[in-house]
Design a protein around this motif. Sequence first.
Motif, PDB file in Angstrom:
ATOM      1  N   GLN A 318      80.600   5.783  18.030  1.00 35.73           N
ATOM      2  CA  GLN A 318      80.697   6.958  18.914  1.00 35.73           C
ATOM      3  C   GLN A 318      79.598   7.961  18.574  1.00 35.73           C
ATOM      4  OE1 GLN A 318      84.743   8.164  18.278  1.00 35.73           O
ATOM      5  NE2 GLN A 318      85.386   7.508  20.324  1.00 35.73           N
ATOM      6  N   ARG A 319      79.389   8.187  17.287  1.00 35.53           N
ATOM      7  CA  ARG A 319      78.366   9.156  16.860  1.00 35.53           C
ATOM      8  C   ARG A 319      76.966   8.669  17.206  1.00 35.53           C
ATOM      9  NH1 ARG A 319      80.962  12.108  11.564  1.00 35.53           N
ATOM     10  NH2 ARG A 319      82.651  12.950  12.837  1.00 35.53           N
ATOM     11  N   LEU A 320      76.754   7.350  17.057  1.00 36.06           N
ATOM     12  CA  LEU A 320      75.434   6.812  17.411  1.00 36.06           C
ATOM     13  C   LEU A 320      75.174   7.002  18.908  1.00 36.06           C
ATOM     14  CD1 LEU A 320      75.393   3.529  15.289  1.00 36.06           C
ATOM     15  CD2 LEU A 320      73.890   5.478  14.994  1.00 36.06           C
ATOM     16  N   LYS A 321      76.226   6.785  19.724  1.00 36.57           N
ATOM     17  CA  LYS A 321      76.078   7.004  21.169  1.00 36.57           C
ATOM     18  C   LYS A 321      75.773   8.475  21.443  1.00 36.57           C
ATOM     19  CE  LYS A 321      78.791   4.745  24.259  1.00 36.57           C
ATOM     20  NZ  LYS A 321      80.076   4.257  24.817  1.00 36.57           N
ATOM     21  N   MET A 322      76.445   9.341  20.686  1.00 34.64           N
ATOM     22  CA  MET A 322      76.250  10.778  20.853  1.00 34.64           C
ATOM     23  C   MET A 322      74.823  11.186  20.486  1.00 34.64           C
ATOM     24  SD  MET A 322      79.262  13.184  19.568  1.00 34.64           S
ATOM     25  CE  MET A 322      80.675  12.239  20.033  1.00 34.64           C
ATOM     26  N   LEU A 323      74.253  10.483  19.512  1.00 34.58           N
ATOM     27  CA  LEU A 323      72.882  10.818  19.090  1.00 34.58           C
ATOM     28  C   LEU A 323      71.839  10.322  20.092  1.00 34.58           C
ATOM     29  CD1 LEU A 323      72.943  10.096  15.244  1.00 34.58           C
ATOM     30  CD2 LEU A 323      72.978  12.302  16.386  1.00 34.58           C
ATOM     31  N   GLY A 324      72.263   9.453  21.003  1.00 28.54           N
ATOM     32  CA  GLY A 324      71.304   8.984  22.007  1.00 28.54           C
ATOM     33  C   GLY A 324      71.097   7.479  22.010  1.00 28.54           C
ATOM     34  N   TYR A 325      71.856   6.770  21.199  1.00 29.15           N
ATOM     35  CA  TYR A 325      71.748   5.307  21.239  1.00 29.15           C
ATOM     36  C   TYR A 325      72.442   4.812  22.507  1.00 29.15           C
ATOM     37  CZ  TYR A 325      69.671   4.783  16.656  1.00 29.15           C
ATOM     38  OH  TYR A 325      68.792   4.827  15.610  1.00 29.15           O
ATOM     39  N   ALA A 326      71.689   4.117  23.364  1.00 30.62           N
ATOM     40  CA  ALA A 326      72.247   3.638  24.634  1.00 30.62           C
ATOM     41  C   ALA A 326      73.250   2.529  24.355  1.00 30.62           C
ATOM     42  CB  ALA A 326      71.121   3.121  25.516  1.00 30.62           C
ATOM     43  N   PRO A 327      74.336   2.461  25.137  1.00 32.30           N
ATOM     44  CA  PRO A 327      75.316   1.383  24.944  1.00 32.30           C
ATOM     45  C   PRO A 327      74.658  -0.001  24.958  1.00 32.30           C
ATOM     46  CG  PRO A 327      76.144   2.988  26.514  1.00 32.30           C
ATOM     47  CD  PRO A 327      74.740   3.394  26.191  1.00 32.30           C
ATOM     48  N   LYS A 328      73.632  -0.139  25.821  1.00 32.55           N
ATOM     49  CA  LYS A 328      72.938  -1.443  25.910  1.00 32.55           C
ATOM     50  C   LYS A 328      72.270  -1.779  24.570  1.00 32.55           C
ATOM     51  CE  LYS A 328      71.409  -1.913  30.682  1.00 32.55           C
ATOM     52  NZ  LYS A 328      70.278  -1.675  31.574  1.00 32.55           N
ATOM     53  N   ALA A 329      71.586  -0.763  24.003  1.00 34.03           N
ATOM     54  CA  ALA A 329      70.875  -0.986  22.739  1.00 34.03           C
ATOM     55  C   ALA A 329      71.860  -1.271  21.614  1.00 34.03           C
ATOM     56  CB  ALA A 329      70.032   0.230  22.401  1.00 34.03           C
ATOM     57  N   LEU A 330      73.002  -0.569  21.644  1.00 37.88           N
ATOM     58  CA  LEU A 330      74.020  -0.806  20.607  1.00 37.88           C
ATOM     59  C   LEU A 330      74.578  -2.219  20.720  1.00 37.88           C
ATOM     60  CD1 LEU A 330      76.052   2.534  20.480  1.00 37.88           C
ATOM     61  CD2 LEU A 330      74.526   1.633  18.751  1.00 37.88           C
ATOM     62  N   ALA A 331      74.851  -2.632  21.975  1.00 35.24           N
ATOM     63  CA  ALA A 331      75.397  -3.985  22.195  1.00 35.24           C
ATOM     64  C   ALA A 331      74.396  -5.021  21.688  1.00 35.24           C
ATOM     65  CB  ALA A 331      75.677  -4.198  23.676  1.00 35.24           C
ATOM     66  N   ARG A 332      73.104  -4.740  21.973  1.00 38.85           N
ATOM     67  CA  ARG A 332      72.065  -5.670  21.525  1.00 38.85           C
ATOM     68  C   ARG A 332      72.036  -5.743  19.996  1.00 38.85           C
ATOM     69  NH1 ARG A 332      68.366  -4.077  25.269  1.00 38.85           N
ATOM     70  NH2 ARG A 332      67.529  -2.500  23.870  1.00 38.85           N
ATOM     71  N   ALA A 333      72.163  -4.564  19.373  1.00 41.60           N
ATOM     72  CA  ALA A 333      72.090  -4.517  17.910  1.00 41.60           C
ATOM     73  C   ALA A 333      73.305  -5.187  17.270  1.00 41.60           C
ATOM     74  CB  ALA A 333      71.981  -3.075  17.455  1.00 41.60           C
ATOM     75  N   VAL A 334      74.495  -4.895  17.833  1.00 43.32           N
ATOM     76  CA  VAL A 334      75.734  -5.445  17.245  1.00 43.32           C
ATOM     77  C   VAL A 334      75.771  -6.963  17.410  1.00 43.32           C
ATOM     78  CG1 VAL A 334      78.250  -5.461  17.374  1.00 43.32           C
ATOM     79  CG2 VAL A 334      77.020  -3.300  17.577  1.00 43.32           C
ATOM     80  N   SER A 335      75.509  -7.429  18.632  1.00 47.45           N
ATOM     81  CA  SER A 335      75.610  -8.877  18.836  1.00 47.45           C
ATOM     82  C   SER A 335      74.354  -9.586  18.331  1.00 47.45           C
ATOM     83  CB  SER A 335      75.860  -9.207  20.311  1.00 47.45           C
ATOM     84  OG  SER A 335      74.859  -8.616  21.100  1.00 47.45           O
ATOM     85  N   GLY A 336      73.205  -8.905  18.416  1.00 46.04           N
ATOM     86  CA  GLY A 336      71.937  -9.513  17.983  1.00 46.04           C
ATOM     87  C   GLY A 336      71.933  -9.855  16.510  1.00 46.04           C
ATOM     88  N   LYS A 337      72.736  -9.115  15.756  1.00 42.31           N
ATOM     89  CA  LYS A 337      72.816  -9.349  14.316  1.00 42.31           C
ATOM     90  C   LYS A 337      73.230 -10.791  14.006  1.00 42.31           C
ATOM     91  CE  LYS A 337      75.376  -7.498  10.431  1.00 42.31           C
ATOM     92  NZ  LYS A 337      76.447  -6.666   9.977  1.00 42.31           N
ATOM     93  N   TRP A 338      73.990 -11.391  14.934  1.00 48.26           N
ATOM     94  CA  TRP A 338      74.537 -12.723  14.668  1.00 48.26           C
ATOM     95  C   TRP A 338      73.722 -13.847  15.292  1.00 48.26           C
ATOM     96  CZ3 TRP A 338      77.768 -12.402  10.880  1.00 48.26           C
ATOM     97  CH2 TRP A 338      78.456 -11.204  10.700  1.00 48.26           C
ATOM     98  N   ILE A 339      72.670 -13.479  16.028  1.00 51.98           N
ATOM     99  CA  ILE A 339      71.871 -14.528  16.684  1.00 51.98           C
ATOM    100  C   ILE A 339      71.281 -15.511  15.656  1.00 51.98           C
ATOM    101  CG2 ILE A 339      69.790 -15.012  18.067  1.00 51.98           C
ATOM    102  CD1 ILE A 339      70.424 -12.557  19.718  1.00 51.98           C
TER     103      ILE A 339
END
Lengths: 407, 213
Positions: A318-339
């Motif tokens: 939530q805080r990362l989104k508040m700082l300006g991290y786009a949901p798309k970028a967060l999704a990429r980062a969270v799921s991309g970690k497991w690629i």
Amino acid sequence: MQKQPQQNSSRAKNQPSGIASFLEQPGHRFSRLLSFTGLAIGAWLLLSALQVSINVSQLLQEKNPGKDGFDYLPVTKLITNENMGSDNRFTPSEIIALKQKPFLEDVAPLQSNQFKTRASAGDLIPFSTELFLESIRKDFIDSAPSSFHWEPGQVEVPVILAADFLEMYNVFATTQDLPQFSEKSIGAVSFILECYGPGGMVPFKGRIVGVSDRINSVLVPENFLQWANQKLGNVTQAPVSRVYIKTKDANNTSLLQYLESNNYRVNKDRTKFGRIKQVLQAVVTGMASFAVLILLLAIMLFAFYLQLMIARSKENLQRLKMLGYAPKALARAVSGKWIPVYAGVIITALCFTQLLQWYFSRFSIAGKDKLPVWVHPAVPVLAILLLVICVSVNRFMVSKSLRKIGN
Amino acid sequence: MQISLQQIKPVFLEAEKIERSEIWNKNLLWKKAAHLHIVAPSGSGKTSLIHFLYQIRQGYSGTLSFDNRDVKSLDANEMAAYRAAKISIVFQDLRLFPDHTVWQNITIKRQLNPYQEKDTIAEMADKLGISNKLDRLARECSYGEQQRIAIIRALQQPFDFILLDEPFSHLDTANRNKALELITTEAQKREASIILADLEKVDGFETNQLYHL
């Protein structure tokens, strides 16, 4: 004053940064391990199922006896105790239905004589026999010379004899003091062909112009049989008891299923590999279904793990989104970690499939055939597809969970 | 970038307070390179206004627009783009990551959209007197230190507006002046506007416009 912060910042620079360090790992290491093990086994089973299926197809394709790439098979209706008394000939609609099947290239009916025929060799050889005659489209005959042709009024009728019949005659000839003939020399012999029926009797001169390995019959030109059936047998449309089918693969399981379901009979020896293929395909399909089930379970298990991770990291996300991290970028980062992990697991499964293929390629299977050393290109393509599916499903699940956590 | 407020008023605020306000229910247009000071006692809706401007709350009537576009029509990714490049913020409750170091708290903002060299973090930390805290966890720092961390974090990105919600509440005068000077200098570099909301007028903050909420 300046030195102190620089020392601190250089120390600080060694600390892990990036979004990954803001995601809390749930403690369920076992479920993560189980998920990746399941994924590896499922991927390996699925890739192997595809490779086995390709191997079986390739092996049985090589068993195809057809010259020019096609198989020609005679098809009759199966005579059983139940249908013995009824009409077991092909109707025109049944022949049309056969022609429309995608696994058949062509279909040709065998017309039979509707009058009686007797063949004799005259005084030269004391031999006489009742005979049946059949005709089929010329392009279905494997050995039809240009002389296999008849015009109304022509006394000489060209005949193509089944190679099996010639062989049988030669066996019979030795015991009956009759001369034996080779495939070439039989063309020199002419015989009397007496055709008779309600329309009268016409003598012809028969000449064997070819020997067929494909069609087990005594063949005459189509227009001769039509003329004689009409003239001597008073029949314009002769019924069809036998049809020949032209197919690229006599072992095609769809073809065999269709023939069986319609009670059509075909030479079992010519299609025995098709029956093996049917069994093997059922095994491979079962294996692939099991693999898909394992894969689904593994992907679901990992999706739950990711959801748990997102729930635990909810406040940070939530805080990362508040700082300006786009949901798309967060999704990429969270799921991309497991690629890389997914890629590693699927590449391992691909390596095991290759290892299995290499192992089997060392042995002769079904006599002399050997399997290729390398897996078919479709197998790595499926592996890439699997990776894309796993990553996409993950990305979708993560995006969905991130949308739910709000600002 | 410009921010337009047309008849904005919180749905929860008493009519009497709205009537007295110089912002609520008024038509205002804020452009770049201005110093806007909003002064109001507790309970007047200062934090609500900052949250409306940053779009983490939407309990208001009227129209709030960024560049003539109603912010309510922006989706989450579009709003994230504004937060990453156009609007920065120092929250009243700071919203740091308590279990991460000061360095990580600052660099997580810088990674998003870096505005200047990484070395400036150390310089800013030195200027605000927290350079020896960069390796510490944020929760181990005092509230005054945490306020300075939040200020440095907000200055790591490009922005046209910086929203400050009582940013110096736990700072002594000397540290407040240093922080204010740092913020003013960084805003000038970007030709950006400062929107500073506080209980009382902050000494040393030269304003173009003073609003009583």
